[in-house]
Enzyme design. Structure first.
Site, PDB file in Angstrom:
ATOM      1  N   CYS A 137     -55.960 -26.796  52.804  1.00 39.73           N
ATOM      2  CA  CYS A 137     -55.887 -27.181  51.391  1.00 39.73           C
ATOM      3  C   CYS A 137     -55.642 -25.945  50.525  1.00 39.73           C
ATOM      4  CB  CYS A 137     -57.154 -27.854  50.866  1.00 39.73           C
ATOM      5  SG  CYS A 137     -57.637 -29.297  51.801  1.00 39.73           S
ATOM      6  N   HIS A 157     -46.072 -27.288  91.469  1.00 38.69           N
ATOM      7  CA  HIS A 157     -47.457 -27.683  91.746  1.00 38.69           C
ATOM      8  C   HIS A 157     -47.866 -28.908  90.935  1.00 38.69           C
ATOM      9  CE1 HIS A 157     -48.041 -24.233  94.298  1.00 38.69           C
ATOM     10  NE2 HIS A 157     -47.487 -23.477  93.367  1.00 38.69           N
ATOM     11  N   LYS A 199     -50.444 -24.530  57.577  1.00 41.33           N
ATOM     12  CA  LYS A 199     -50.234 -23.147  58.020  1.00 41.33           C
ATOM     13  C   LYS A 199     -51.546 -22.412  58.299  1.00 41.33           C
ATOM     14  CE  LYS A 199     -47.236 -19.530  58.159  1.00 41.33           C
ATOM     15  NZ  LYS A 199     -46.626 -19.707  59.475  1.00 41.33           N
ATOM     16  N   GLU A 203     -43.898 -28.939  67.718  1.00 41.78           N
ATOM     17  CA  GLU A 203     -44.570 -29.032  66.418  1.00 41.78           C
ATOM     18  C   GLU A 203     -43.639 -29.437  65.282  1.00 41.78           C
ATOM     19  OE1 GLU A 203     -46.294 -25.458  64.715  1.00 41.78           O
ATOM     20  OE2 GLU A 203     -44.836 -24.220  65.760  1.00 41.78           O
ATOM     21  N   ASN A 244     -61.547 -26.322  48.916  1.00 44.61           N
ATOM     22  CA  ASN A 244     -60.939 -26.010  50.211  1.00 44.61           C
ATOM     23  C   ASN A 244     -62.072 -25.614  51.148  1.00 44.61           C
ATOM     24  OD1 ASN A 244     -59.192 -23.044  51.378  1.00 44.61           O
ATOM     25  ND2 ASN A 244     -59.352 -25.015  52.340  1.00 44.61           N
ATOM     26  N   GLY A 245     -62.162 -26.272  52.310  1.00 43.14           N
ATOM     27  CA  GLY A 245     -63.219 -25.918  53.264  1.00 43.14           C
ATOM     28  C   GLY A 245     -63.892 -27.166  53.785  1.00 43.14           C
ATOM     29  N   GLU A 263     -44.286 -20.547  73.983  1.00 40.53           N
ATOM     30  CA  GLU A 263     -44.076 -20.483  72.534  1.00 40.53           C
ATOM     31  C   GLU A 263     -42.864 -21.330  72.124  1.00 40.53           C
ATOM     32  OE1 GLU A 263     -45.321 -19.919  69.863  1.00 40.53           O
ATOM     33  OE2 GLU A 263     -43.716 -19.461  68.445  1.00 40.53           O
ATOM     34  N   TRP A 292     -54.957 -31.086  52.985  1.00 36.70           N
ATOM     35  CA  TRP A 292     -54.792 -31.355  54.415  1.00 36.70           C
ATOM     36  C   TRP A 292     -56.082 -32.048  54.818  1.00 36.70           C
ATOM     37  CZ3 TRP A 292     -57.310 -30.099  59.005  1.00 36.70           C
ATOM     38  CH2 TRP A 292     -56.582 -30.339  60.178  1.00 36.70           C
ATOM     39  N   LYS A 319     -42.789 -24.515  69.576  1.00 34.73           N
ATOM     40  CA  LYS A 319     -41.904 -24.637  68.405  1.00 34.73           C
ATOM     41  C   LYS A 319     -41.241 -26.003  68.398  1.00 34.73           C
ATOM     42  CE  LYS A 319     -43.010 -22.181  66.292  1.00 34.73           C
ATOM     43  NZ  LYS A 319     -43.983 -21.197  66.543  1.00 34.73           N
ATOM     44  N   ARG A 378     -50.372 -24.894  52.784  1.00 30.19           N
ATOM     45  CA  ARG A 378     -51.770 -25.019  53.188  1.00 30.19           C
ATOM     46  C   ARG A 378     -52.178 -26.466  53.451  1.00 30.19           C
ATOM     47  NH1 ARG A 378     -54.473 -20.301  52.157  1.00 30.19           N
ATOM     48  NH2 ARG A 378     -56.468 -21.359  52.368  1.00 30.19           N
TER      49      ARG A 378
END
Ligand code: F6R
Length: 591
Positions: A2, A491, A586, A475, A100-101, A468, A74, A472, A27
């Site tokens: 947020c 395997h 983010k 997401e 925020n939190g 990575e 968020w 990408k 955010r």
């Protein structure tokens, strides 16, 4: 996560707040809202949706007033609904809060407040704050004292900002564990989760420590400690290169950030050799070294582990930050903990670092955002210096993290200068890689856009690049993707390969080439569509992403760049917004 913003001053407040919300959208972007004080009225408008959608739907730009707060959300507690969007008001509708939190004791507080007759309008943890403030104001406290008393009752982490009709010229802000920064420009005052939100107006800022309160009025900024004592603080200048948040001619921040990587690499070698040498010595002397990070930063750490071992002959372990606490028993004062975080505020990383510090470990952090929570907690800080990264998917910060690990590992063997020179040269190779592949990647993205799964394989130092690159893709395009060491495929995962399944094979022309290619052939025999990422051509590839020949330890930096771009184009072809992937944000400030 947020983003929060407050403004009071001479300008019309709501347009300032709305511009700020657009900058803070990285955010969180599932809901947005504002509250404005004007002519004895508290006007609150909010809804689910991206900032621009909420602005249009509720004609937010028309709201009057010179004091306003805003929020981009968020969701953590409570679904993505209009009721749960911020700002939240008390029962009387006379005060409004953005937060925020996470308030960990919100359930208990809510029950107690409900027993005392408060009515709740949302499912959020945040809403306890305006109701607690309401009680404090009823007891005759000033708004700032009410904020201090309320904050003392909260458990968890927060940064919150409040406005009230009972004190209409003021904005009060306070924080614990989540960021809050004040901006000053003439008689205008700003307070936000990120200075980016007001950097177009001012670069003069003042920070807030945990438990401090700021009282903003037009032309005034007063700081109080947790006991209500006045504090004297100095304003400082914000680095404007950090504050840049413009997409330029690019359609998305992600594309811009991918494309500027060659320049970023050109600049990265300007690090402080002395600092690297000292940190390298600390790493070599430590009984054990643990690198902790999440997501993309963790993949950079895995490359770092390889470099430390290969160059510095120093073994270290990489522990996912969310799992760090479970290994805490073996951390002690002879341990060096390296925390890697672009944002410097990832809750899992911050918690791990606090635990490590508590037992006397030395903490070195590798971060991008200046003055973040992590930088305050660390004994030494290495900055990525790659400028603000706005797109949710990390790209240029990842490349910078790889470069930092490269420099650190060579600093262990007294070869910092040589490593820095090689990185500066690599900048040209990164540009070349982007130029060579752009049109091929667009065509390839067409082929991949309807696939449900993709697999990425590599060996050695490039294994983390496979992971990575898979991250990408998933997401931002929502295609299931997995990255793994090429030798591991047989395997289990090989069972998932069907005719047409894309397998991206990172096989530079080094000591891993033959074996990795052989693993690719195993998948091709089962019908896989092979995308080779290599400087050496092979008839095994159905598509070839050509990378330049570089030193073996530099391949990760040239291999990852076209794969970021591929993920970007697949997302575009699937109609996804690469800058704002669903369900993500983010800065992950919750555990
Ligand atoms: C993926 C991504 C995330 C972050 C992770 C850690 O593109 O960006 O996986 O890497 O959330 O974030 P930081 O580095 O800010 O600690």
């Amino acid at each position: 996560m947020c983003g929060i913003i407050g403004y009071c001053g001479q300008k019309a407040a709501v347009p300032v707040v709305l511009e700020a919300l657009k900058c803070l959208e990285y955010r969180g972007y599932d809901s947005a809202g504002v509250a404005s004080l004007c002519d004895g009225q508290l006007l609150i408008r909010k809804d689910a949706g991206k900032v621009e959608e909420v602005i249009q739907k509720h004609k937010l730009a028309d709201l009057p007033g010179h004091v306003a707060i805003g929020h981009t959300r968020w969701a953590t507690h409570g679904g993505v609904t209009q009721f749960n969007a911020h700002p939240h008001a008390d029962c009387s509708g006379r005060l409004a809060v953005v937060h925020n939190g996470i308030i960990e004791n919100s359930q208990e507080l809510r029950q107690e407040l409900t027993r005392r007759g408060h009515r709740f309008a949302s499912e959020t943890d945040t809403e306890v704050i305006p109701h607690l403030l309401e009680d404090e104001l009823k007891n005759g406290h000033s708004l700032e004292q009410a904020a201090l008393n309320t904050a003392a009752k909260l458990e968890g982490s927060y940064a919150f900002v409040v406005v009230s009709l009972d004190d209409p010229g003021k904005i009060i802000g306070t924080r614990r564990g989540n960021p809050l920064i004040v901006g000053l420009n003439g008689r205008d005052r700003y307070v936000s989760s990120d200075a980016l939100a007001f950097s177009q107006y001012t670069n003069e800022v003042m920070g807030l420590e945990d438990n401090e309160v700021v009282v903003l009025t037009e032309g005034g900024a007063e700081f109080l400690d947790a006991q209500g004592n006045k504090l004297v603080k100095q304003a400082r200048k914000l680095d404007q290169s950090w504050a840049e948040s413009d997409k330029g001619a690019y359609q998305h921040f992600m594309l811009k950030e991918i494309m500027e990587q060659a320049q970023v690499l050109g600049r990265i070698a300007n690090q402080d050799k002395q600092q690297f040498t000292e940190i390298a010595l600390d790493i070599l002397r430590a009984r054990q070294v643990i690198i902790t990070a999440c997501g993309t930063s963790r993949y950079a750490a895995l490359v770092g582990r390889y470099l430390f071992s290969r160059v510095g002959k120093k073994f270290c372990d990489v522990v996912m930050a969310s799992e760090f606490g479970y290994f805490a028993d073996s951390v002690d004062k002879n341990t060096v903990v390296i925390a890697v975080s672009q944002s410097g505020e990832t809750a899992d990383v911050v918690e791990g670092v606090k635990a490590a510090r508590a037992v006397g470990a030395q903490v070195i952090s590798i971060v991008n955002r200046p003055n973040s929570i992590l930088t305050d907690l660390s004994h030494q800080v290495i900055y990525l210096n790659c400028g603000s990264e706005i797109a949710v998917a990390a790209t240029k910060s990842f490349l910078s993290q790889l470069a930092i690990f490269y420099l650190l590992s060579f600093a262990m063997v007294n070869s910092f200068d040589q490593a820095a020179a090689r990185l500066a040269e690599l900048s040209g190779e990164v540009s070349k890689t982007l130029d060579w592949n752009k049109s091929e990647l667009i065509k390839l993205s067409e082929k991949l856009k309807d696939k449900n799964d993709a697999y990425y394989i590599a060996r050695g130092i490039n294994f983390a690049i496979a992971s990575e690159a898979a991250l990408k893709l998933k997401e931002i395009s929502y295609v299931h993707a997995e990255g793994m060491p090429a030798g591991e495929l047989k395997h289990g995962t090989l069972a998932l390969i069907e005719p047409g399944t894309p397998v991206v094979v990172i096989c530079p022309d080094d000591y891993t080439f033959a074996e990795t290619l052989s693993n690719a052939i195993e998948t091709k025999s089962r019908g896989a569509y092979i995308i080779g990422v290599s400087d050496r051509e092979s008839e095994v590839y159905d598509s070839w992403i050509k990378i330049p020949k570089v030193d073996e330890l530099l391949y990760p930096m040239v291999a990852v760049v076209p794969l970021q771009l591929l993920a970007y184009y697949v997302a575009i072809n699937r109609g996804c917004d690469p800058d704002r992937p669903r369900n993500l944000a983010k800065s992950v400030t919750v555990k």
